[in-house]
Design an enzyme around this catalytic site. Sequence first.
Site, PDB file in Angstrom:
ATOM      1  N   GLU A  54       0.866  -1.175   0.000  1.00  0.00           N
ATOM      2  CA  GLU A  54       0.000   0.000   0.000  1.00  0.00           C
ATOM      3  C   GLU A  54       0.897   1.218   0.000  1.00  0.00           C
ATOM      4  O   GLU A  54       1.627   1.455   0.960  1.00  0.00           O
ATOM      5  CB  GLU A  54      -0.798   0.075   1.306  1.00  0.00           C
ATOM      6  CG  GLU A  54      -1.925  -0.865   1.457  1.00  0.00           C
ATOM      7  CD  GLU A  54      -2.570  -0.649   2.837  1.00  0.00           C
ATOM      8  OE1 GLU A  54      -2.422   0.424   3.446  1.00  0.00           O
ATOM      9  OE2 GLU A  54      -3.198  -1.595   3.300  1.00  0.00           O
ATOM     10  N   ASP A  65      -5.404   8.125  11.160  1.00  0.00           N
ATOM     11  CA  ASP A  65      -4.038   7.742  11.513  1.00  0.00           C
ATOM     12  C   ASP A  65      -3.602   8.253  12.877  1.00  0.00           C
ATOM     13  O   ASP A  65      -3.906   9.373  13.275  1.00  0.00           O
ATOM     14  CB  ASP A  65      -3.072   8.255  10.445  1.00  0.00           C
ATOM     15  CG  ASP A  65      -3.178   7.432   9.165  1.00  0.00           C
ATOM     16  OD1 ASP A  65      -3.026   6.204   9.262  1.00  0.00           O
ATOM     17  OD2 ASP A  65      -3.444   8.008   8.106  1.00  0.00           O
TER      18      ASP A  65
END
Lengths: 266, 417
Positions: A54, A65
Amino acid sequence: MNHTGVDLIGSVFAQAKSENRALLIGYLPAGFPTLGESVALVEAMCDGGVDLIEVGLPYSDPLMDGPVIQQAVDQALGNGATPQSVLTVVKAVANRGVVPVVMSYWNPIEQFGIDAFAHELQQAGGAGVITPDLTIEEGQPWIAAAGGQDLAPIFLVAPSSTNERISRICQVTQGFVYAASTMGVTGARDRVSNLAPELVARVRASTDLPIAVGLGVSNGAQAAEIAKYADGVIVGSAFVTAANAGGVAGVRELARELAGGVHRAR
Amino acid sequence: MSTTQANLQGDLPGHYGPYGGRFVPEALTSALDQLDAAFRAGVADPEFISRLVDLERDYTGRPSPLTRARRFGEHCAGARIYFKREDLNHTGSHKINNVLGQALLAQRMGKTRIIAETGAGQHGVATATAAALLGLQCTVYMGAEDTRRQALNVARMKILGAEVVSVATGNMTLKDAINEAMRDWVASVDSTHYVLGTVTGPAPFPEMVRHFHSVIGRESREQIFAVEGRLPDAVAACVGGGSNAMGLFSGFIDDANVQLRGYEAGGEGVETGRHAARFAAGTPGVLHGARTYVMQDEWGQTVPSHSISAGLDYPGVGPEHAWLHDTGRAIYESVNDSEAMDAFALCSRTEGIIPAIETAHGLAGVIRLGKELGPDSVIILNLSGRGDKDVATAARWFGIELEHSEFGASIELSEGR
């Protein structure tokens, strides 16, 4: 032979299945810490045994995140990362014979132009895109654009998703389903969430697509635990931490450890 | 390209033309669905409505007055200017309207903790207040830059029993506080409701926050009829996320002859790049869960905003405002720091009302608007908050020296006795 993105992802999962093991999926943001270094880091992931990569598109407001990835993308943006950097890293991964997908928050793709993004990513050798803040309700234009380039639109399911939603998500997802193992943001955790097996079982009941589990996996033992029941194990923050601490060698070493965990799990 | 495709979704719930919607991690979708259901059930439930109305009357102090601003009006070409006095609400701004509604919904959903983001601290104080009143745990996220310039409100929140988390990422202002609040919510959604403080974010927040502030528009409409016997020519408000504006506008949106005017922060000047003028310098994009006007670069990275007013210092705006802007129903202009501070001083000295610096942007807009519409016009400004929290910033701006020795002085006095 000209493989489409969706086929590429399918064949790498099929290959792993024939070896009776889960796939190891690694994440790093493009341009972290610089564009040149990020190319070397993903090559080290490939060399260390990561099966699918990714490539993160750095974004100013990464809601999903935790601090480790936030700092990494800030650094990448500070050093001038753009969607072009992502395409460069995607090409480098594809050149190593490893399947690249992109992980991107929605706004940068929308600003790039969704058809243009799908086209350029396909040209660079990308196989799909994970969109962590794009709901399926808002995702129809993107699903059409990705479909036009045979790229896999990869959506997430969460422990809080109802079975009805899981089923609808699986209907529009291609390549693999990204199962977020825990309620929370990215980042290493001491223990793998106990919500993951139950979630994977619910997704299995909805689809034949491969299921990869992410969020919180940082070492070979955790990878092995997930690899027992999932088709793919996703590791992100731990690779960023390894890059910060040990550079290319650190990333290669972590990839080997995780690959070992995945290979010996079953 | 994408906007055309997005337009096809304009009739989905939670959308305003191509704007609004839900751009959130999947982990939050079920919580937003739960909230949406609780909101719709709540506002249809007589018991919920009466609990909210009682609190508005007995706790907030509603209805808030509509005050004719005669001396200030002389500086607006003699227009008949009225202030909707949201500054007189408990906690000192309009924010409490939305917070009480959402806190009651949190209770209805069985949640024991509420979290909030705050810029100027007004929303954080209102949330901490509601948490204290209803016995809920409370955490408020606030940019580190804002904790510095709004120190008084930080202290108020702590006194009220809230935990205040200073956010040191990004530009350390409101945008970054929202990021952290969202991250908290993803991990805590079972026990926690996120009391988003403005008319932005994923559906149903824009609609719900507007609903809880619509009391401002309803009251204003009745009050202006009572004193003027007619509708106003224009209603005006400052626009950060845009909740006070949306509350006022909602009372007049169907009256085509009433102009809707919003004033965003021009900072040091739109041409300097140091501003928060989303309509003047932003473009459609996605931020914090909604498609709206966003200050962003060519790659879709959010550009840091700037304003002397912490509450307007935000690079996005509510999606319904984006739609009102595109359709021309509302007109948005920007007001620079210096023009706002001039209006801040003028309002203080002509009306005896020290406004919040956010509100001062609306006041500056009304000075322009009075000149545009003339002396016979009737204009309502939402006096959205009081300026106590801004006294230190204003003192610095106007070069007023603050005495740091108040306690020392009183000791000297007692010794001399």
